[in-house]
Design an enzyme around this catalytic site. Structure first.
Site, PDB file in Angstrom:
ATOM      1  N   HIS A  42       0.824  -1.202   0.000  1.00 46.34           N
ATOM      2  CA  HIS A  42       0.000   0.000   0.000  1.00 46.34           C
ATOM      3  C   HIS A  42       0.863   1.259   0.000  1.00 46.34           C
ATOM      4  O   HIS A  42       2.058   1.203   0.251  1.00 46.34           O
ATOM      5  CB  HIS A  42      -0.969   0.032   1.195  1.00 46.34           C
ATOM      6  CG  HIS A  42      -0.303   0.144   2.532  1.00 46.34           C
ATOM      7  ND1 HIS A  42       0.061  -0.951   3.286  1.00 46.34           N
ATOM      8  CD2 HIS A  42       0.078   1.229   3.260  1.00 46.34           C
ATOM      9  CE1 HIS A  42       0.624  -0.548   4.415  1.00 46.34           C
ATOM     10  NE2 HIS A  42       0.648   0.781   4.418  1.00 46.34           N
ATOM     11  N   GLU A 159       7.953   1.170   4.726  1.00 52.74           N
ATOM     12  CA  GLU A 159       7.410   0.201   5.673  1.00 52.74           C
ATOM     13  C   GLU A 159       7.561  -1.179   5.060  1.00 52.74           C
ATOM     14  O   GLU A 159       7.290  -1.377   3.880  1.00 52.74           O
ATOM     15  CB  GLU A 159       5.928   0.485   5.929  1.00 52.74           C
ATOM     16  CG  GLU A 159       5.270  -0.510   6.872  1.00 52.74           C
ATOM     17  CD  GLU A 159       3.776  -0.255   7.062  1.00 52.74           C
ATOM     18  OE1 GLU A 159       3.220  -0.788   8.036  1.00 52.74           O
ATOM     19  OE2 GLU A 159       3.162   0.462   6.237  1.00 52.74           O
TER      20      GLU A 159
END
Length: 166
Positions: A42, A159
Site C-alpha cells: 500500500h 514500511e
C-alpha cells in the site's frame, strides 16, 4: 546574467536551495540481502482531517473502510480500496502530527512492501547498516511491520510488512 549566478553564489537575500545529505552507500549496505522484497502492499497518505478525506474518496466512488484507532502507532487509519491508507494523528505526539506540521495539507507519508519475515528482514537490514525506526510491531492489517528511516531509502519512508499469505 540574471538571478542564476546569484543563486549559485548564495548572494545576499537570495534563497539557497536545501538539499538532503544522504549517507553514502557502503559495501556492507549494498551486500545482497537475505530476504526478497515482495509486492507493493500500500501507499499511505497523511491527512489532517480523516473524516473529510474519507468523504472525498467516497465521493470519487472508492470503497472506504471504517477508521481504526492504532494507539501503538499514534494514528487512526482507514483504507481506500486495498492499497491506499489514510492516516490521521492520534494525539499531539503522533509521528503523523509531526509530519503534518511540516506539510499542513497532508501528503505522501510512506510506501509499504511485503516481506516473508519482518523480524529477519529487520535484523538483516540493521546488520548491513540500515536504520530501523522501531522494533517490529503489529500494523493495520494485524501483521508485523517495521519502518526504515527515510535517509536510508533516498528520502522515502519505507514500511516492510509481513506477507499474510493470502
Amino acid at each position: 546574467p540574471g538571478m542564476l549566478p546569484a543563486l549559485r553564489r548564495g548572494a545576499r537575500g537570495a534563497r539557497r536551495r536545501r538539499t538532503a545529505v544522504l549517507p553514502p552507500p557502503t559495501r556492507r549496505r549494498l551486500a545482497t540481502p537475505s530476504f526478497q522484497l515482495g509486492r507493493l502492499n500500500h501507499v499511505a497518505l497523511a491527512v489532517p482531517d480523516l473524516a473529510a478525506a474519507t468523504a472525498t474518496w467516497a465521493a470519487l466512488g472508492a470503497t472506504v473502510s471504517p477508521p481504526q484507532a492504532m494507539p501503538a502507532h499514534g494514528v487512526t487509519a482507514c483504507f481506500v480500496g486495498e492499497q491506499l491508507e489514510l492516516l490521521e494523528p492520534l494525539g499531539a505526539e503522533s509521528p503523523i502530527a509531526a509530519f503534518l506540521e511540516r506539510h499542513p495539507a497532508g501528503g505522501l507519508h510512506h510506501v509499504c512492501h511485503e516481506v516473508s519475515d519482518v523480524a529477519a528482514a529487520a535484523r538483516d537490514l540493521e546488520r548491513r547498516g540500515f536504520r530501523i525506526l522501531a522494533p517490529p510491531a503489529l500494523g493495520a492489517h494485524g501483521v508485523p511491520v517495521v519502518f526504515l528511516h527515510p535517509k536510508a531509502t533516498h528520502g522515502t519512508l519505507l514500511e516492510l510488512q509481513e506477507a499474510s499469505g493470502d
